[in-house]
Write an enzyme that holds these catalytic residues in place. Structure first.
Site, PDB file in Angstrom:
ATOM      1  N   ASP A  34       0.851  -1.190   0.000  1.00 11.20           N
ATOM      2  CA  ASP A  34       0.000   0.000   0.000  1.00 11.20           C
ATOM      3  C   ASP A  34       0.888   1.240   0.000  1.00 11.20           C
ATOM      4  OD1 ASP A  34      -1.834   1.993   0.510  1.00 11.20           O
ATOM      5  OD2 ASP A  34      -2.075   1.458   2.633  1.00 11.20           O
ATOM      6  N   ASP A  38      -3.915   4.000   2.807  1.00 12.97           N
ATOM      7  CA  ASP A  38      -5.353   3.794   3.050  1.00 12.97           C
ATOM      8  C   ASP A  38      -5.664   2.361   3.488  1.00 12.97           C
ATOM      9  OD1 ASP A  38      -5.045   2.368   0.740  1.00 12.97           O
ATOM     10  OD2 ASP A  38      -6.605   3.414  -0.408  1.00 12.97           O
ATOM     11  N   ASP A  42      -1.918  -1.186  -3.677  1.00 10.74           N
ATOM     12  CA  ASP A  42      -2.211  -0.423  -4.895  1.00 10.74           C
ATOM     13  C   ASP A  42      -1.054  -0.529  -5.890  1.00 10.74           C
ATOM     14  OD1 ASP A  42      -0.290   1.303  -3.788  1.00 10.74           O
ATOM     15  OD2 ASP A  42      -1.834   2.395  -2.675  1.00 10.74           O
ATOM     16  N   ASP A 111      -5.607 -10.152 -15.302  1.00 13.06           N
ATOM     17  CA  ASP A 111      -6.716 -11.055 -15.013  1.00 13.06           C
ATOM     18  C   ASP A 111      -7.867 -10.637 -15.918  1.00 13.06           C
ATOM     19  OD1 ASP A 111      -8.364 -12.905 -13.510  1.00 13.06           O
ATOM     20  OD2 ASP A 111      -6.973 -12.560 -11.849  1.00 13.06           O
ATOM     21  N   ASP A 219     -10.341 -15.840 -15.882  1.00 16.58           N
ATOM     22  CA  ASP A 219     -11.148 -16.258 -14.739  1.00 16.58           C
ATOM     23  C   ASP A 219     -12.270 -17.211 -15.175  1.00 16.58           C
ATOM     24  OD1 ASP A 219     -11.594 -15.401 -11.818  1.00 16.58           O
ATOM     25  OD2 ASP A 219     -13.608 -15.166 -12.668  1.00 16.58           O
ATOM     26  N   GLU A 271      -8.479 -20.407 -16.190  1.00 14.92           N
ATOM     27  CA  GLU A 271      -8.884 -21.056 -14.939  1.00 14.92           C
ATOM     28  C   GLU A 271     -10.093 -21.938 -15.234  1.00 14.92           C
ATOM     29  OE1 GLU A 271     -10.265 -19.908 -10.392  1.00 14.92           O
ATOM     30  OE2 GLU A 271     -11.133 -18.914 -12.116  1.00 14.92           O
ATOM     31  N   HIS A 344      -4.928 -16.856  -4.620  1.00 14.44           N
ATOM     32  CA  HIS A 344      -5.752 -16.017  -3.748  1.00 14.44           C
ATOM     33  C   HIS A 344      -7.069 -16.689  -3.344  1.00 14.44           C
ATOM     34  CE1 HIS A 344      -7.442 -15.605  -7.672  1.00 14.44           C
ATOM     35  NE2 HIS A 344      -8.491 -14.983  -7.189  1.00 14.44           N
ATOM     36  N   ASP A 345      -7.362 -17.864  -3.928  1.00 17.91           N
ATOM     37  CA  ASP A 345      -8.597 -18.590  -3.596  1.00 17.91           C
ATOM     38  C   ASP A 345      -8.344 -19.805  -2.716  1.00 17.91           C
ATOM     39  OD1 ASP A 345     -10.149 -16.908  -5.191  1.00 17.91           O
ATOM     40  OD2 ASP A 345      -9.853 -18.155  -6.978  1.00 17.91           O
TER      41      ASP A 345
HETATM   42  C1  NOJ Z   1     -12.312 -17.185  -9.652  1.00 21.02           C
HETATM   43  C2  NOJ Z   1     -11.480 -16.151  -8.956  1.00 21.02           C
HETATM   44  O1  NOJ Z   1     -10.175 -16.619  -8.832  1.00 21.02           O
HETATM   45  C3  NOJ Z   1     -12.149 -15.868  -7.639  1.00 21.02           C
HETATM   46  O2  NOJ Z   1     -11.360 -15.092  -6.780  1.00 21.02           O
HETATM   47  C4  NOJ Z   1     -13.468 -15.204  -7.924  1.00 21.02           C
HETATM   48  O3  NOJ Z   1     -14.171 -15.043  -6.721  1.00 21.02           O
HETATM   49  C5  NOJ Z   1     -14.320 -16.029  -8.884  1.00 21.02           C
HETATM   50  N1  NOJ Z   1     -13.574 -16.595  -9.963  1.00 21.02           N
HETATM   51  C6  NOJ Z   1     -15.385 -15.168  -9.468  1.00 21.02           C
HETATM   52  O4  NOJ Z   1     -14.817 -14.243 -10.344  1.00 21.02           O
END
Ligand code: NOJ
Length: 581
Positions: A34, A38, A42, A111, A219, A271, A344-345
């Site tokens: 950051d 904030d 970023d 992305d 995505d 993905e 990140h998921d």
């Molecule tokens: C996959 C992404 O990696 C995830 O973070 C997102 O919530 C869903 N697709 C919906 O876009």
């Protein structure tokens, strides 16, 4: 068309499949760095930390979404594809970042979230406004189920449950119809059957490529072709809404309209949850010109029981090897793998596949990295994994920020589940584990932000941080540097054949790679067991030790004679070795 920034390009044009010897680093911008205090990461923050990535040696950055967004799903709900959200910065800053990355020889892959938009995107506002809108058909609108009153429970056109809990259809009073959202109601699904919508998406992609970006991570791209809008067992949308009949056609068309004729140097990765090896082979067959590689999900579903993601079950190493080995084999002749433990998921790799206790964290993080990077495919490092960052150990539900986690908690508890058990599953599998701020140093804000971070910094940043690791040859960071350098220097790492050994072993992950006369043996003890002997084939007796994650002083006793070393190998807890012959 605005003036394009002068981006430094490599002197020698890259080979068509340059990404086979590349390593990709994923940045989740919100949690990376950051620059304005904030509490949210970023573009300025990323710019200020490019040296870290250059030092690590990665070739490509995959940048999670930075577009304009109401942030219902942290940017995966885009309201303007051709602008940067003010939270992250400006287009001018983006151009600066791209130029600065290119100067360092690092590409940036954007992305691309085009299965859905935000419900605040102009396309959706237009589509929703009237049944006669020219963009009406750009989204999936359907009347209530026959015999039901719109807006009442059970009137949804199908029984699909959204991936973020609750029905996948939202009633809209404006025109008295439902729209489909496989994710949140603020993420309406685009209707790819409509050719004008497809052309609008391609035009937007061309605009980014003309600006200088180096490709796209796409995505949930296997959801753009829906199979059939019908009820499914348990309301699981996957069988009806994923991998539809026109998926190959759409991807080939996208390639023709967006990528064909452009110089090599671009990267596409799709993905694809619930994609099979057979589907992946078609998607990544270069002759079919669809995608360079896909993210498959089988290995990150192995700790999910019959109840799905939150039904957490123990992970057996033999199953992990069977899974990844099958993908190696399936894409050996045709196609290409992407390699990842986390993103990140997903929860943090070292907490999920390794042992994040103080005693084993460094070694298990480096052993896992060794195994991953030595597979055939393109490795992806998720930010912080190069430091061995761990899961967050959130105390209460109030510590979570993710829409998926919060919705699941609310729905499961309302349906009678034990809140303690729900919380326990969230702690293990929740996406927020990977989204705590990047741990740059031991200061109170972890060097991430001078303000209040949007999600709590992990208390262990005092021990686990970049400042402590970058100059330490025994750190997780240094080990990643060596693995990346090895891939760059040694063609067998990128291109060699893969052979799994000891597939049934529950502690050892052992395989060979070979290319021409060159062969590597990778042997790792992926357990906390003290001394695990490896039955190494005799021909490895004189092999050279190329890389290990255990400093020599700390290795369990091995035969003194170097010639004997590989043949009579005994691995300590989470010890990994790479031999060459
Ligand atoms: C996959 C992404 O990696 C995830 O973070 C997102 O919530 C869903 N697709 C919906 O876009």
């Amino acid at each position: 068309m605005p003036d394009l920034p002068a981006t430094a390009q490599a002197d020698v044009p890259p080979a068509r499949d340059w990404w086979k010897s590349a390593v990709v680093y994923q940045i989740y911008p919100r949690s990376f760095a950051d620059s304005d205090g904030d509490g949210v990461g970023d573009l300025g923050g990323i710019l200020s930390r490019l040296d870290h990535l250059q030092r690590l040696g990665v070739d490509v950055i995959w940048l999670s979404p930075v577009y304009r967004s109401p942030m219902d799903d942290n940017g995966y709900d885009i309201s303007d594809y051709q602008d940067i959200d003010p939270l992250f910065g400006t287009l001018a800053q983006f151009d600066d970042l791209l130029a600065a990355a290119h100067e360092r020889g690092i590409r940036i892959v954007m992305d691309l979230v085009v299965n859905h938009t935000s419900d605040e995107h102009a396309w959706f506002l237009d589509s929703r406004a009237s049944a006669d809108s020219p963009r009406r058909d750009w989204y999936w609108w359907r009347p209530p189920r026959p015999g039901h009153v719109g807006g009442q429970p059970g009137a949804e056109p199908t029984n699909w449950v959204s991936l973020f809990s609750g029905p996948a259809w939202q009633w809209d009073e404006t025109t008295g119809a439902y729209y489909l959202h496989l994710f949140s109601p603020k993420q309406p699904d685009l209707n790819w059957e409509n050719p004008e919508l497809r052309e609008a998406v391609y035009a937007m992609m061309r605009w980014w490529l003309d600006r200088g970006v180096d490709g796209f991570r796409m995505d949930v791209i296997n959801m753009i072709s829906k199979r059939e809008l019908v009820d499914t067992p348990g309301g699981d949308p996957a069988p009806a809404a994923f991998n539809g009949p026109r998926l190959h056609e759409f991807l080939a068309e996208m390639h023709r309209e967006v990528f064909a004729g452009r110089p090599p140097g671009l990267l596409t990765v799709g993905e694809m949850p619930s994609s099979t090896v057979e589907q992946a082979r078609l998607h990544t067959d270069p002759a079919r010109t669809e995608l360079d590689m896909i993210f498959q999900f089988e290995h990150v579903d192995l700790d999910s029981g019959p109840g799905g993601k939150w039904d957490v079950v123990p992970l057996r190493l033999s199953r992990l090897k069977a899974c990844l080995g099958r993908w190696q084999e399936g894409l050996a002749e045709v196609g290409w793998n992407s390699l990842y433990w986390g993103n990140h998921d997903q929860p943090r790799a070292v907490s999920r596949f390794g042992d994040d206790s103080p005693h084993h964290r460094v070694r298990s993080a480096t052993a896992l990295a060794t195994v991953l990077h030595l597979h055939r495919g393109t490795p992806y490092i998720y930010q912080g994994d190069e430091l061995g960052m761990t899961n967050a150990h959130f105390a209460t539900i109030d510590d979570f920020r993710d829409i998926e986690a919060l919705n699941h908690y609310r729905t499961a508890v309302a349906a009678g589940a034990d809140p303690v058990a729900v919380l326990d599953a969230l702690r293990r599998k929740g996406r927020d584990n990977a989204r705590t701020p990047m741990q740059w140093d031991a200061s109170p804000g972890a060097g991430f932000s001078s303000g209040d971070p949007w999600i709590e910094v992990n208390a262990n940043h005092v021990e686990i941080n970049a400042a402590d690791q970058v100059d330490d040859p025994d750190s997780v960071f240094a080990h990643h540097q060596r693995l990346i350098a090895l891939r760059h220097e040694e063609p067998v790492v990128a291109h060699g054949d893969f052979t799994m050994l000891l597939p049934e072993h529950e502690q050892l992950y052992v395989f060979t790679r070979s290319l021409g006369g060159r062969e590597l043996l990778v042997a790792a003890n992926l357990s906390s067991e003290q001394r695990v002997p490896v039955d190494v084939p005799a021909e490895w007796a004189r092999a050279e030790l190329v890389l290990t994650n255990v400093p020599s002083a700390a290795r369990p006793s091995q035969p003194d004679d170097a010639d004997e070393a590989a043949a009579a190998l005994v691995l300590g807890p989470w010890e990994a070795r790479i031999y060459r012959r």
